[in-house]
Motif scaffolding. Structure first.
Motif, PDB file in Angstrom:
ATOM      1  N   GLY A  11       0.809  -1.206   0.000  1.00 54.63           N
ATOM      2  CA  GLY A  11       0.000   0.000   0.000  1.00 54.63           C
ATOM      3  C   GLY A  11       0.842   1.256   0.000  1.00 54.63           C
ATOM      4  O   GLY A  11       2.055   1.215  -0.219  1.00 54.63           O
ATOM      5  N   LYS A  12       0.195   2.377   0.249  1.00 54.43           N
ATOM      6  CA  LYS A  12       0.894   3.656   0.277  1.00 54.43           C
ATOM      7  C   LYS A  12       1.900   3.684   1.422  1.00 54.43           C
ATOM      8  O   LYS A  12       1.572   3.334   2.561  1.00 54.43           O
ATOM      9  N   ALA A  13       3.114   4.107   1.128  1.00 55.90           N
ATOM     10  CA  ALA A  13       4.184   4.086   2.125  1.00 55.90           C
ATOM     11  C   ALA A  13       4.324   5.443   2.798  1.00 55.90           C
ATOM     12  O   ALA A  13       4.321   6.484   2.136  1.00 55.90           O
ATOM     13  N   PHE A  14       4.474   5.421   4.123  1.00 57.97           N
ATOM     14  CA  PHE A  14       4.794   6.649   4.843  1.00 57.97           C
ATOM     15  C   PHE A  14       6.263   6.598   5.250  1.00 57.97           C
ATOM     16  O   PHE A  14       6.720   5.633   5.864  1.00 57.97           O
ATOM     17  N   ILE A  15       6.997   7.671   4.895  1.00 53.92           N
ATOM     18  CA  ILE A  15       8.455   7.703   5.063  1.00 53.92           C
ATOM     19  C   ILE A  15       8.835   8.929   5.889  1.00 53.92           C
ATOM     20  O   ILE A  15       8.914  10.046   5.368  1.00 53.92           O
ATOM     21  N   PRO A  16       9.049   8.762   7.186  1.00 55.07           N
ATOM     22  CA  PRO A  16       9.484   9.888   8.008  1.00 55.07           C
ATOM     23  C   PRO A  16      10.991  10.068   7.974  1.00 55.07           C
ATOM     24  O   PRO A  16      11.744   9.106   7.767  1.00 55.07           O
ATOM     25  N   PHE A  17      11.415  11.313   8.195  1.00 52.95           N
ATOM     26  CA  PHE A  17      12.838  11.681   8.252  1.00 52.95           C
ATOM     27  C   PHE A  17      13.136  12.227   9.634  1.00 52.95           C
ATOM     28  O   PHE A  17      12.312  12.940  10.228  1.00 52.95           O
ATOM     29  N   VAL A  18      14.325  11.933  10.141  1.00 54.73           N
ATOM     30  CA  VAL A  18      14.773  12.514  11.401  1.00 54.73           C
ATOM     31  C   VAL A  18      16.239  12.887  11.279  1.00 54.73           C
ATOM     32  O   VAL A  18      17.018  12.184  10.625  1.00 54.73           O
TER      33      VAL A  18
END
Length: 262
Positions: A11-18
């Motif tokens: 499905g749709k991917a959520f990609i957080p950055f830190v």
């Protein structure tokens, strides 16, 4: 198929950055674990650099604080090794060419691969200069992530033809940072990429709200959010993990709901 490509399989991917090391690597480690619990499909780990030309004021300030706190590439990779004892979420490093050159391209990429990193993003390396990085990444099994922007024009075909993992679609001109409006060029940029190659497209730069994420996810395969999360880390300090976890969970739900309603 690479671990990064698999992140888009369900499905749709959520990609957080830190930004690693802001305010400390211990806090970053806790934040990464929290983001994985909240449903992050892939996580971008920013190695701080003294001159992050692609970044806006939020991430620039975070990089400065992280460097002042003593964050180094080696310490970031040590953190990745600790995370890999329990976490399976794909992770990519985002940094700048000088960080890689300072250690040596081969040595840097080999160390990253051995630590458990899945890919590398270098926003200051243009297509014409990517060969020495991409070839080494390929040797050690990392995806060298390609970036396209509204200004890429006819170069998109060449950039995408060699891309692996996913294509990072920059949503608007300028540096990173939260924006009220996201440029309308995103849909045509994604269509252009897909016409060249069947590869996931993730959109980043400026996305902050669930509404923005859901709207862009109608066309994109993934949504990347950085400055909004880095700002939460700046505000919450050592207590950032639960706040970021809640934010990531809400953003992931927004793009998942959008997919179900499409």
């Amino acid at each position: 198929m690479s671990n990064i490509a698999r992140a888009f399989d369900h499905g749709k991917a959520f990609i957080p950055f830190v930004t690693c090391g802001d305010p400390s690597l211990g806090t970053t480690e806790a934040v990464v674990r929290a983001m994985a619990r909240a449903g992050a499909d892939l996580i971008e780990l920013g190695i701080p650099f003294s001159d992050p030309v692609a970044e806006g004021p939020v991430i620039q300030a975070a990089s400065h604080r992280a460097l002042t706190a003593g964050t180094t590439p080696d310490r970031v990779l040590e953190m990745v090794r600790r995370l890999r004892r329990t976490e399976t979420v794909p992770m990519v490093l985002m940094t700048y060419a000088n960080v890689v050159f300072s250690r040596g391209v081969d040595a840097f990429v080999q160390a990253a691969a051995e630590a458990g990193v899945d890919g590398l993003i270098l926003p200051d390396v243009p297509y014409e200069e990517k060969a020495e990085f991409e070839s080494v990444c390929r040797r050690y099994g990392l995806d060298f992530i390609a970036m396209v922007a509204p200004t890429s024009g006819d170069r998109i075909d060449r950039i995408v033809r060699d891309a692996t993992g996913f294509v990072y679609c920059v949503s608007s001109l300028g540096v990173t940072g939260v924006r009220e409006q996201i440029g309308g060029e995103v849909r045509s940029m994604i269509e252009r990429v897909k016409a060249v190659k069947d590869i996931p497209c993730a959109v980043g730069f400026g996305i902050a709200t669930p509404e923005q994420a859901a709207a862009l996810a109608e066309d994109a395969d993934g949504i990347i959010v950085g400055s909004a999360i880095v700002q939460l880390c700046a505000e919450q300090g050592a207590d950032a993990a639960p706040v970021v976890e809640d934010y990531v969970r809400r953003m992931k739900a927004a793009i998942t709901q959008g997919k179900e309603n499409s």
